[in-house]
Design a protein around this motif. Structure first.
Motif, PDB file in Angstrom:
ATOM      1  N   SER A   1      61.665 105.087  54.156  1.00 26.93           N
ATOM      2  CA  SER A   1      61.121 105.127  55.515  1.00 26.93           C
ATOM      3  C   SER A   1      61.437 106.453  56.188  1.00 26.93           C
ATOM      4  O   SER A   1      60.637 106.961  56.971  1.00 26.93           O
ATOM      5  CB  SER A   1      61.657 103.964  56.349  1.00 26.93           C
ATOM      6  N   VAL A   2      62.595 107.015  55.894  1.00 26.61           N
ATOM      7  CA  VAL A   2      62.944 108.319  56.461  1.00 26.61           C
ATOM      8  C   VAL A   2      62.003 109.388  55.905  1.00 26.61           C
ATOM      9  O   VAL A   2      61.454 110.194  56.652  1.00 26.61           O
ATOM     10  CB  VAL A   2      64.418 108.679  56.176  1.00 26.61           C
TER      11      VAL A   2
ATOM     12  N   ARG B   1      66.285 100.578  66.136  1.00 29.03           N
ATOM     13  CA  ARG B   1      66.611  99.964  64.832  1.00 29.03           C
ATOM     14  C   ARG B   1      67.004 101.020  63.803  1.00 29.03           C
ATOM     15  O   ARG B   1      67.955 100.846  63.042  1.00 29.03           O
ATOM     16  CB  ARG B   1      65.429  99.147  64.324  1.00 29.03           C
ATOM     17  N   GLU B   2      66.274 102.127  63.789  1.00 31.68           N
ATOM     18  CA  GLU B   2      66.598 103.198  62.842  1.00 31.68           C
ATOM     19  C   GLU B   2      67.984 103.774  63.130  1.00 31.68           C
ATOM     20  O   GLU B   2      68.768 104.018  62.213  1.00 31.68           O
ATOM     21  CB  GLU B   2      65.552 104.307  62.908  1.00 31.68           C
TER      22      GLU B   2
ATOM     23  N   GLY C   1      70.551 101.352  61.984  1.00 30.39           N
ATOM     24  CA  GLY C   1      70.585 101.380  60.532  1.00 30.39           C
ATOM     25  C   GLY C   1      71.376 102.574  60.009  1.00 30.39           C
ATOM     26  O   GLY C   1      72.161 102.455  59.069  1.00 30.39           O
ATOM     27  N   GLN C   2      71.184 103.728  60.629  1.00 29.02           N
ATOM     28  CA  GLN C   2      71.939 104.918  60.223  1.00 29.02           C
ATOM     29  C   GLN C   2      73.424 104.712  60.475  1.00 29.02           C
ATOM     30  O   GLN C   2      74.260 105.042  59.638  1.00 29.02           O
ATOM     31  CB  GLN C   2      71.437 106.154  60.969  1.00 29.02           C
TER      32      GLN C   2
ATOM     33  N   LYS D   1      72.602 101.616  56.588  1.00 27.01           N
ATOM     34  CA  LYS D   1      71.542 100.772  56.025  1.00 27.01           C
ATOM     35  C   LYS D   1      70.176 101.440  56.101  1.00 27.01           C
ATOM     36  O   LYS D   1      69.165 100.771  56.201  1.00 27.01           O
ATOM     37  CB  LYS D   1      71.468  99.433  56.783  1.00 27.01           C
ATOM     38  N   THR D   2      70.140 102.748  56.052  1.00 26.63           N
ATOM     39  CA  THR D   2      68.855 103.431  56.155  1.00 26.63           C
ATOM     40  C   THR D   2      68.075 103.296  54.864  1.00 26.63           C
ATOM     41  O   THR D   2      68.638 103.264  53.774  1.00 26.63           O
ATOM     42  CB  THR D   2      69.034 104.920  56.487  1.00 26.63           C
ATOM     43  N   ASP D   3      66.797 103.211  55.020  1.00 27.15           N
ATOM     44  CA  ASP D   3      65.886 103.149  53.880  1.00 27.15           C
ATOM     45  C   ASP D   3      65.366 104.564  53.630  1.00 27.15           C
ATOM     46  O   ASP D   3      64.594 105.078  54.434  1.00 27.15           O
ATOM     47  CB  ASP D   3      64.734 102.198  54.198  1.00 27.15           C
TER      48      ASP D   3
END
Length: 77
Positions: free
Chosen positions: A49-50, A35-36, A39-40, A44-46
């Motif tokens: 969370s990173v 998912r990460e 997202g990258q 759409k990365t948060d």
């Protein structure tokens, strides 16, 4: 709460091994790693969370360094 949609894809064996290694090293599930990565790719990365993942890994490294130093003292290094 509605469930997230499920998407499946076949990947080369080497990718799966790398995903598994990342999951084990970071203490996460393979699905979280995938998912990460998606997202990258989608932008759409948060950032929170990173940063949280980095902080968690830094804590784990510090703990491992402390344990390694203790082992070194036990064996007389």
């Amino acid at each position: 709460m509605p469930k997230s949609p499920m998407i499946g894809a076949r990947v080369p064996q080497q990718w799966q091994q790398q995903i598994n290694a990342i999951a084990l090293a970071s203490g996460r599930k393979e699905a979280e790693v995938v998912r990460e990565a998606l997202g990258q790719y989608l932008g759409k990365t948060d950032p929170g969370s990173v940063k949280g993942a980095i902080a968690s890994l830094e804590d784990r490294v510090t703990d491992l360094e402390r344990k390694l130093a203790g082992l070194g003292r036990l064996v007389g290094e």
